[in-house]
Write a protein that holds these residues in place. Structure first.
Motif, PDB file in Angstrom:
ATOM      1  N   MET A   1       0.817  -1.186   0.000  1.00 35.52           N
ATOM      2  CA  MET A   1       0.000   0.000   0.000  1.00 35.52           C
ATOM      3  C   MET A   1       0.867   1.259   0.000  1.00 35.52           C
ATOM      4  O   MET A   1       0.473   2.242  -0.590  1.00 35.52           O
ATOM      5  CB  MET A   1      -0.929  -0.004   1.206  1.00 35.52           C
ATOM      6  N   ASP A   2       2.022   1.188   0.650  1.00 30.22           N
ATOM      7  CA  ASP A   2       2.906   2.358   0.651  1.00 30.22           C
ATOM      8  C   ASP A   2       3.328   2.715  -0.762  1.00 30.22           C
ATOM      9  O   ASP A   2       3.373   3.881  -1.128  1.00 30.22           O
ATOM     10  CB  ASP A   2       4.143   2.097   1.507  1.00 30.22           C
ATOM     11  N   SER A   3       3.613   1.721  -1.567  1.00 28.88           N
ATOM     12  CA  SER A   3       4.040   1.958  -2.938  1.00 28.88           C
ATOM     13  C   SER A   3       2.919   2.580  -3.765  1.00 28.88           C
ATOM     14  O   SER A   3       3.161   3.468  -4.580  1.00 28.88           O
ATOM     15  CB  SER A   3       4.510   0.651  -3.581  1.00 28.88           C
ATOM     16  N   VAL A   4       1.703   2.131  -3.540  1.00 28.63           N
ATOM     17  CA  VAL A   4       0.560   2.702  -4.265  1.00 28.63           C
ATOM     18  C   VAL A   4       0.424   4.173  -3.910  1.00 28.63           C
ATOM     19  O   VAL A   4       0.258   5.023  -4.785  1.00 28.63           O
ATOM     20  CB  VAL A   4      -0.739   1.929  -3.935  1.00 28.63           C
ATOM     21  N   GLY A   9      -1.468   6.412  -6.475  1.00 26.58           N
ATOM     22  CA  GLY A   9      -2.415   5.397  -6.933  1.00 26.58           C
ATOM     23  C   GLY A   9      -3.725   5.443  -6.186  1.00 26.58           C
ATOM     24  O   GLY A   9      -3.953   6.284  -5.326  1.00 26.58           O
ATOM     25  N   GLN A  10      -4.594   4.533  -6.551  1.00 25.46           N
ATOM     26  CA  GLN A  10      -5.889   4.445  -5.907  1.00 25.46           C
ATOM     27  C   GLN A  10      -6.164   3.009  -5.495  1.00 25.46           C
ATOM     28  O   GLN A  10      -5.620   2.069  -6.059  1.00 25.46           O
ATOM     29  CB  GLN A  10      -7.003   4.950  -6.816  1.00 25.46           C
ATOM     30  N   VAL A  11      -6.999   2.868  -4.499  1.00 26.13           N
ATOM     31  CA  VAL A  11      -7.407   1.561  -4.019  1.00 26.13           C
ATOM     32  C   VAL A  11      -8.905   1.444  -4.284  1.00 26.13           C
ATOM     33  O   VAL A  11      -9.667   2.374  -4.016  1.00 26.13           O
ATOM     34  CB  VAL A  11      -7.118   1.418  -2.509  1.00 26.13           C
ATOM     35  N   ILE A  12      -9.299   0.316  -4.823  1.00 22.23           N
ATOM     36  CA  ILE A  12     -10.714   0.071  -5.091  1.00 22.23           C
ATOM     37  C   ILE A  12     -11.172  -1.043  -4.160  1.00 22.23           C
ATOM     38  O   ILE A  12     -10.579  -2.113  -4.125  1.00 22.23           O
ATOM     39  CB  ILE A  12     -10.927  -0.332  -6.565  1.00 22.23           C
ATOM     40  N   ASP A  71     -12.549   5.754 -13.088  1.00 21.16           N
ATOM     41  CA  ASP A  71     -12.641   7.215 -13.040  1.00 21.16           C
ATOM     42  C   ASP A  71     -12.962   7.798 -11.668  1.00 21.16           C
ATOM     43  O   ASP A  71     -13.581   8.850 -11.572  1.00 21.16           O
ATOM     44  CB  ASP A  71     -13.683   7.712 -14.049  1.00 21.16           C
ATOM     45  N   ASP A  72     -12.567   7.161 -10.595  1.00 22.71           N
ATOM     46  CA  ASP A  72     -12.755   7.680  -9.224  1.00 22.71           C
ATOM     47  C   ASP A  72     -14.202   7.845  -8.796  1.00 22.71           C
ATOM     48  O   ASP A  72     -14.492   8.578  -7.866  1.00 22.71           O
ATOM     49  CB  ASP A  72     -12.037   9.015  -9.037  1.00 22.71           C
ATOM     50  N   ALA A  73     -15.110   7.208  -9.477  1.00 20.16           N
ATOM     51  CA  ALA A  73     -16.512   7.242  -9.076  1.00 20.16           C
ATOM     52  C   ALA A  73     -17.139   5.904  -9.447  1.00 20.16           C
ATOM     53  O   ALA A  73     -16.851   5.369 -10.519  1.00 20.16           O
ATOM     54  CB  ALA A  73     -17.246   8.372  -9.775  1.00 20.16           C
ATOM     55  N   PRO A  74     -17.972   5.364  -8.579  1.00 19.53           N
ATOM     56  CA  PRO A  74     -18.592   4.086  -8.916  1.00 19.53           C
ATOM     57  C   PRO A  74     -19.425   4.182 -10.190  1.00 19.53           C
ATOM     58  O   PRO A  74     -20.148   5.144 -10.396  1.00 19.53           O
ATOM     59  CB  PRO A  74     -19.485   3.788  -7.706  1.00 19.53           C
ATOM     60  N   PHE A  83     -14.002   3.880  -3.985  1.00 18.42           N
ATOM     61  CA  PHE A  83     -12.651   4.320  -4.321  1.00 18.42           C
ATOM     62  C   PHE A  83     -12.034   4.946  -3.083  1.00 18.42           C
ATOM     63  O   PHE A  83     -12.663   5.754  -2.401  1.00 18.42           O
ATOM     64  CB  PHE A  83     -12.675   5.348  -5.453  1.00 18.42           C
ATOM     65  N   GLN A  84     -10.801   4.557  -2.799  1.00 19.29           N
ATOM     66  CA  GLN A  84     -10.083   5.088  -1.652  1.00 19.29           C
ATOM     67  C   GLN A  84      -8.723   5.554  -2.148  1.00 19.29           C
ATOM     68  O   GLN A  84      -8.035   4.829  -2.854  1.00 19.29           O
ATOM     69  CB  GLN A  84      -9.907   4.014  -0.584  1.00 19.29           C
TER      70      GLN A  84
END
Length: 91
Positions: A1-4, A9-12, A71-74, A83-84
């Motif tokens: 997660m640190d690398s993301v 980056g984004q986490v889904i 696109d950062d939105a469901p 999206f986190q």
């Protein structure tokens, strides 16, 4: 997660999933959710969401088209998606 986080980056996250929802174990029986081994989401629904987002990711980054799911939105078809933004862990 640190690398993301370091690479902006984004986490889904898929609501209703747990660790074993990302394996084939979820297809053996829907009763697994009652043992706590999988989340509450239907296994086939969860697999469909994962497959759709992974395919969209590779289409975007390998074929340089698509990417609408990222696109950062469901997407209306996938309201279970959250999206986190990944952040760097405090050192």
């Amino acid at each position: 997660m640190d690398s993301v986080g370091a690479h902006n980056g984004q986490v889904i996250h898929i609501r209703g999933t747990d660790h074993f929802n990302y394996t084939d174990l979820q297809f053996y029986t829907p009763m697994l959710k009652y043992t706590g081994m999988t989340g509450s989401i239907n296994g086939y629904r969860g697999a469909d969401i994962v497959n759709s987002y992974v395919l969209d990711f590779f289409t975007k980054h390998l074929k340089e088209k698509g990417g609408q799911l990222l696109d950062d939105a469901p997407h209306p078809q996938y309201p279970e998606i959250e999206f986190q933004k990944a952040t760097l862990a405090a050192e």
